[in-house]
Design a protein around this motif. Sequence first.
Motif, PDB file in Angstrom:
ATOM      1  N   THR A  18     -11.787  -6.558  -1.390  1.00 13.73           N
ATOM      2  CA  THR A  18     -10.663  -7.254  -0.874  1.00 13.73           C
ATOM      3  C   THR A  18      -9.240  -6.563  -1.333  1.00 13.73           C
ATOM      4  N   MET A  19      -8.951  -6.435  -2.538  1.00 15.96           N
ATOM      5  CA  MET A  19      -7.894  -5.778  -3.323  1.00 15.96           C
ATOM      6  C   MET A  19      -7.583  -4.471  -2.442  1.00 15.96           C
ATOM      7  N   MET A  20      -8.615  -3.649  -2.238  1.00 13.69           N
ATOM      8  CA  MET A  20      -8.351  -2.255  -2.074  1.00 13.69           C
ATOM      9  C   MET A  20      -7.886  -2.236  -0.547  1.00 13.69           C
ATOM     10  N   ILE A  21      -8.151  -3.010   0.186  1.00  8.37           N
ATOM     11  CA  ILE A  21      -7.559  -2.982   1.657  1.00  8.37           C
ATOM     12  C   ILE A  21      -5.988  -2.848   1.747  1.00  8.37           C
ATOM     13  N   GLN A  66      -0.860   0.284   1.621  1.00  8.36           N
ATOM     14  CA  GLN A  66       0.379   0.877   1.316  1.00  8.36           C
ATOM     15  C   GLN A  66       0.581   2.466   1.278  1.00  8.36           C
ATOM     16  N   ALA A  67      -0.956   3.276   0.827  1.00  7.54           N
ATOM     17  CA  ALA A  67      -1.065   4.289   0.784  1.00  7.54           C
ATOM     18  C   ALA A  67      -0.810   5.206   2.241  1.00  7.54           C
ATOM     19  N   LEU A  68      -1.170   4.132   3.382  1.00  9.01           N
ATOM     20  CA  LEU A  68      -1.111   5.020   4.694  1.00  9.01           C
ATOM     21  C   LEU A  68       0.501   4.814   5.055  1.00  9.01           C
ATOM     22  N   GLU A  69       1.156   3.749   4.691  1.00 14.89           N
ATOM     23  CA  GLU A  69       2.656   3.462   4.857  1.00 14.89           C
ATOM     24  C   GLU A  69       3.460   4.775   4.297  1.00 14.89           C
ATOM     25  N   GLY A  85     -19.166 -13.206   5.148  1.00 10.23           N
ATOM     26  CA  GLY A  85     -18.236 -14.329   5.629  1.00 10.23           C
ATOM     27  C   GLY A  85     -17.159 -14.549   4.627  1.00 10.23           C
ATOM     28  N   LEU A  86     -16.642 -13.445   4.232  1.00  7.42           N
ATOM     29  CA  LEU A  86     -15.272 -13.389   3.336  1.00  7.42           C
ATOM     30  C   LEU A  86     -14.246 -12.997   4.013  1.00  7.42           C
ATOM     31  N   ARG A  87     -13.113 -13.583   4.000  1.00  3.13           N
ATOM     32  CA  ARG A  87     -11.701 -13.154   4.317  1.00  3.13           C
ATOM     33  C   ARG A  87     -11.233 -11.995   4.271  1.00  3.13           C
ATOM     34  N   VAL A  88     -11.069 -11.161   5.584  1.00  2.00           N
ATOM     35  CA  VAL A  88     -10.564  -9.819   5.629  1.00  2.00           C
ATOM     36  C   VAL A  88      -9.075  -9.894   5.294  1.00  2.00           C
ATOM     37  N   PRO A  89      -8.483  -9.452   4.132  1.00  3.08           N
ATOM     38  CA  PRO A  89      -7.006  -9.475   3.875  1.00  3.08           C
ATOM     39  C   PRO A  89      -6.144  -8.656   5.109  1.00  3.08           C
ATOM     40  N   ARG A  90      -5.013  -9.106   5.458  1.00  2.00           N
ATOM     41  CA  ARG A  90      -4.015  -8.198   6.073  1.00  2.00           C
ATOM     42  C   ARG A  90      -3.551  -7.176   5.503  1.00  2.00           C
ATOM     43  N   ALA A  91      -3.082  -5.973   6.034  1.00  2.00           N
ATOM     44  CA  ALA A  91      -2.318  -5.166   5.450  1.00  2.00           C
ATOM     45  C   ALA A  91      -0.994  -5.427   4.767  1.00  2.00           C
ATOM     46  N   SER A  92      -0.526  -6.592   5.374  1.00  2.00           N
ATOM     47  CA  SER A  92       0.832  -7.065   4.983  1.00  2.00           C
ATOM     48  C   SER A  92       0.622  -8.014   3.634  1.00  2.00           C
ATOM     49  N   ASP A  93      -0.605  -8.295   3.292  1.00  2.00           N
ATOM     50  CA  ASP A  93      -0.627  -9.425   2.121  1.00  2.00           C
ATOM     51  C   ASP A  93      -0.093  -8.852   0.929  1.00  2.00           C
ATOM     52  N   PRO A  94       0.663  -9.921   0.161  1.00  2.00           N
ATOM     53  CA  PRO A  94       1.110  -9.517  -1.212  1.00  2.00           C
ATOM     54  C   PRO A  94       0.309  -8.606  -2.195  1.00  2.00           C
ATOM     55  N   ALA A  95       0.569  -7.518  -2.519  1.00  2.00           N
ATOM     56  CA  ALA A  95      -0.602  -6.640  -3.190  1.00  2.00           C
ATOM     57  C   ALA A  95       0.345  -6.078  -4.197  1.00  2.00           C
ATOM     58  N   HIS A  96       1.783  -6.434  -4.617  1.00  2.00           N
ATOM     59  CA  HIS A  96       2.502  -5.686  -5.640  1.00  2.00           C
ATOM     60  C   HIS A  96       1.881  -5.853  -7.071  1.00  2.00           C
ATOM     61  N   THR A  97       1.062  -6.635  -7.408  1.00  2.00           N
ATOM     62  CA  THR A  97       0.622  -6.857  -8.833  1.00  2.00           C
ATOM     63  C   THR A  97      -0.667  -5.967  -9.106  1.00  2.00           C
ATOM     64  N   MET A  98      -1.035  -5.346  -8.065  1.00  2.00           N
ATOM     65  CA  MET A  98      -2.294  -4.351  -8.184  1.00  2.00           C
ATOM     66  C   MET A  98      -1.913  -3.362  -9.139  1.00  2.00           C
ATOM     67  N   ASP A  99      -3.022  -2.621  -9.540  1.00  2.00           N
ATOM     68  CA  ASP A  99      -2.687  -1.206 -10.229  1.00  2.00           C
ATOM     69  C   ASP A  99      -2.433  -0.364  -9.249  1.00  2.00           C
ATOM     70  N   GLY A 100      -1.166   0.313  -9.860  1.00  2.00           N
ATOM     71  CA  GLY A 100      -0.812   1.431  -9.149  1.00  2.00           C
ATOM     72  C   GLY A 100       0.036   1.324  -7.910  1.00  2.00           C
ATOM     73  N   GLY A 122      -4.165   3.961 -10.284  1.00  2.00           N
ATOM     74  CA  GLY A 122      -4.241   2.621  -9.976  1.00  2.00           C
ATOM     75  C   GLY A 122      -5.642   2.316  -9.220  1.00  2.00           C
ATOM     76  N   ALA A 123      -5.824   2.944  -8.136  1.00  2.00           N
ATOM     77  CA  ALA A 123      -7.165   2.710  -7.440  1.00  2.00           C
ATOM     78  C   ALA A 123      -8.324   3.144  -8.162  1.00  2.00           C
ATOM     79  N   ILE A 124      -8.171   4.241  -9.022  1.00  2.00           N
ATOM     80  CA  ILE A 124      -9.466   4.729  -9.936  1.00  2.00           C
ATOM     81  C   ILE A 124      -9.581   3.627 -10.853  1.00  2.00           C
ATOM     82  N   LYS A 125      -8.565   2.867 -11.595  1.00  2.00           N
ATOM     83  CA  LYS A 125      -8.508   2.077 -12.426  1.00  2.00           C
ATOM     84  C   LYS A 125      -9.322   0.719 -11.810  1.00  2.00           C
ATOM     85  N   MET A 126      -8.866   0.408 -10.845  1.00  2.00           N
ATOM     86  CA  MET A 126      -9.455  -0.698  -9.936  1.00  2.00           C
ATOM     87  C   MET A 126     -11.254  -0.353  -9.502  1.00  2.00           C
ATOM     88  N   ALA A 127     -11.378   1.005  -9.438  1.00  2.00           N
ATOM     89  CA  ALA A 127     -12.805   1.127  -8.927  1.00  2.00           C
ATOM     90  C   ALA A 127     -13.757   1.220 -10.306  1.00  2.00           C
TER      91      ALA A 127
END
Length: 230
Positions: free
Chosen positions: A90-93, A98-101, A141-156, A188-193
């Motif tokens: 969920t967090m990685m989406i 942001q990386a694509l932006e 059956g889990l929610r797929v997040p939108r690209a615009s969901d707040p994510a600024h607190t995630m690593d990296g 940050g992504a590596i730390k999350m993985a």
Amino acid sequence: MPKKSSGLITPALVAASAVAGALLLGGCGSSDESHGSHGSHGSRSPSPEAATQSAPVVQGGAPGESAKTISPSDAPGTDPWNRTDAAFVTMMIPHHAQALEMTRLAHEHSSHPEVNSLATRIESAQGPEIVAMSGWLNARGLRVPRASDPAHTMDGMLTEAQMTELGKARGERFDRLFLTGMIQHHEGAIKMADPMAAKGSDALAIEMAMDVEATQKVEIEIMEKLLTKL
């Protein structure tokens, strides 16, 4: 699939493809629900809570052994499988979004061919990963997040100020900001993985995490070498 413009993959279209793929999966996900239930839900998608409580756990075997399916109560640790696996997916989406932006800005503002090539490489990896991760969540059956969901607190993740500065930069200044920012983002992504190998239970989610880690470590090496050339 993303279209090409002037020989370059457009990340906005990659992201759009990811969203479209998620919506398609959402529209036809009922055929996959039997994987996470005992058939008592019919064609309705289970809630995240129901999926957490009743979905089977795919437990990886030792080297040379096959994976096996066990009940959540028999899973190792105290958390059901989707507490760890789904949190990462969920967090990685939005993290990937942001990386694509950032790669979109690279195609617009960089004058360095190797930076543009790197941006295309990142798009080619992370666009399909967004689609795969969206499908993984939808099938459970889990929610797929939108690209615009707040994510600024995630690593990296780059802050809003960093993204604004990147969007205003041009030429060599842009290249330096892009490379240093993307290194931060990848680290940050590596730390999350990283915890997924020990704490994840779903084989596919763990595989996605390991792919993220391996791919982005290589790209960090490329970016560090590019920085020395600027």
